[in-house]
Design a protein around this motif. Sequence first.
Motif, short mmCIF file in Angstrom:
data_model
loop_
_atom_site.label_atom_id
_atom_site.label_comp_id
_atom_site.label_asym_id
_atom_site.label_seq_id
_atom_site.Cartn_x
_atom_site.Cartn_y
_atom_site.Cartn_z
N GLU A 149 12.37 -7.61 25.82
CA GLU A 149 13.02 -8.92 25.70
C GLU A 149 14.07 -9.10 26.81
O GLU A 149 14.11 -10.13 27.48
CB GLU A 149 13.68 -9.02 24.33
CG GLU A 149 13.93 -10.45 23.90
CD GLU A 149 14.64 -10.52 22.55
OE1 GLU A 149 15.53 -11.36 22.43
OE2 GLU A 149 14.29 -9.71 21.67
N GLU A 198 12.37 -9.55 30.16
CA GLU A 198 11.87 -10.92 30.33
C GLU A 198 13.01 -11.88 30.62
O GLU A 198 12.89 -12.76 31.48
CB GLU A 198 11.11 -11.36 29.08
CG GLU A 198 9.69 -10.85 29.07
CD GLU A 198 9.03 -10.96 27.71
OE1 GLU A 198 9.47 -11.77 26.87
OE2 GLU A 198 8.09 -10.18 27.47
N LYS A 199 14.14 -11.69 29.91
CA LYS A 199 15.31 -12.56 30.13
C LYS A 199 15.78 -12.40 31.58
O LYS A 199 16.08 -13.39 32.25
CB LYS A 199 16.45 -12.14 29.19
CG LYS A 199 16.42 -12.83 27.85
CD LYS A 199 17.67 -12.44 27.07
CE LYS A 199 17.50 -12.68 25.59
NZ LYS A 199 18.53 -12.03 24.79
#
Lengths: 275, 123
Positions: free
Chosen positions: B89, B92-93
């Motif tokens: 996560e 991806e951020k």
Amino acid sequence: MDKDKEPGILKKADEFLQIFKKGEEFTRNLLKENEDLRFRIAELEEAHAQGSNAAKIRNYEDHIKMLEDERESLKERFRKVETENRDFAQKYVLVAEENNNLANMYVASYQLHSTLDYEEVLKIVLEIIINLIGAKKFSVMLIDKKLEKLESIASEGIGMDNTAKIPVDKGVIGEVVREGKSYFSDESIHTESEDPAKPIVCISLKIKEHVIGVIAIYSFLNHKTGFSNVDYELFNLLAGHAATAIFSSRLYIRSEREFTTIQNFLELLKGKPTQ
Amino acid sequence: MPSILVVEDSPTMRQLISFAMRRIPGSKVIEATDGVDALKKLSAEKADIILADINMPVMDGLKLVSLVRGSSEFRDIPIIIITTEGAEEDREKAMALGADAYLSKPIQTQELINLVTHQLDKR
């Protein structure tokens, strides 16, 4: 008198004619000879020209052969240089890999001995196991001689309670403690052991030949495909350097504590009124 | 001479990454311990590439990526994010915020050198 002269003229004319005829024949002979000579010259010229071409062809053939030999020799040299280059490239990769491994080892040992703070040493040990080795679940345990059990002093991904009080004389961990030799399971690196007594890898923490504890690894990060040479080197390094770093930092804490106690005691003595 | 800014709070990882980066010919390594320290170093010295960890105290890697990309002065500097496994996560951020590439720990030194060299060559 004219009649007497006439035969003389006729005779001279006849002589002249004879001379002329001879001259004509001589000239004809000369022309013939000339023609023969021209023919002969033409023949010789042709023969010469043919001989010269053959020599040239021979020269060209020799030159071509020489160039072909040279080309073969260059091709051979090129092949050799190419092989050498490949060897050098392979050696370069090996040297680069060795450099990387040495850098990892240097950093690990440098960091382990960079402090005497016990908590910091444990943090560095954890960092090395996570970031350099790539372990996901593991526990660092020290032998409690009184209880004859292993006590977890730091862990990651597994609760310290789970690994608390593992007997020092049983199972894989017990064998590592007894023999002082690290254990590597035959199972795949991606096997995840749920049993705290059955790690995938168990490294003995040794000061010389004296085992003071173990690092038990129960699972590795998914993108770790297998153990490389540097992993085994790091395991060896941890076995020795992590053990001394943990041991000396604990001793340091104890000595600090004792020093403070002695200092307080001395202060107390100094402050005590003389009798 | 490429100037490489290494932003990592762990001294072990920072030293390891700096060691690897010094193997890039002619490189100069600048070290920072967190995002705030990295911004200070960026203001003082020119950097050609940033290698940043995500989990750091004071200011994390994500905030650093966002601030660098938002700055008119530093927005073109390539950023490589170093993450831990299972931090998809965050990864991806970071990529959405403008990071150029990422690498997961444990770092393979040669892979890191190749990635940094590739990013520097692209400039």
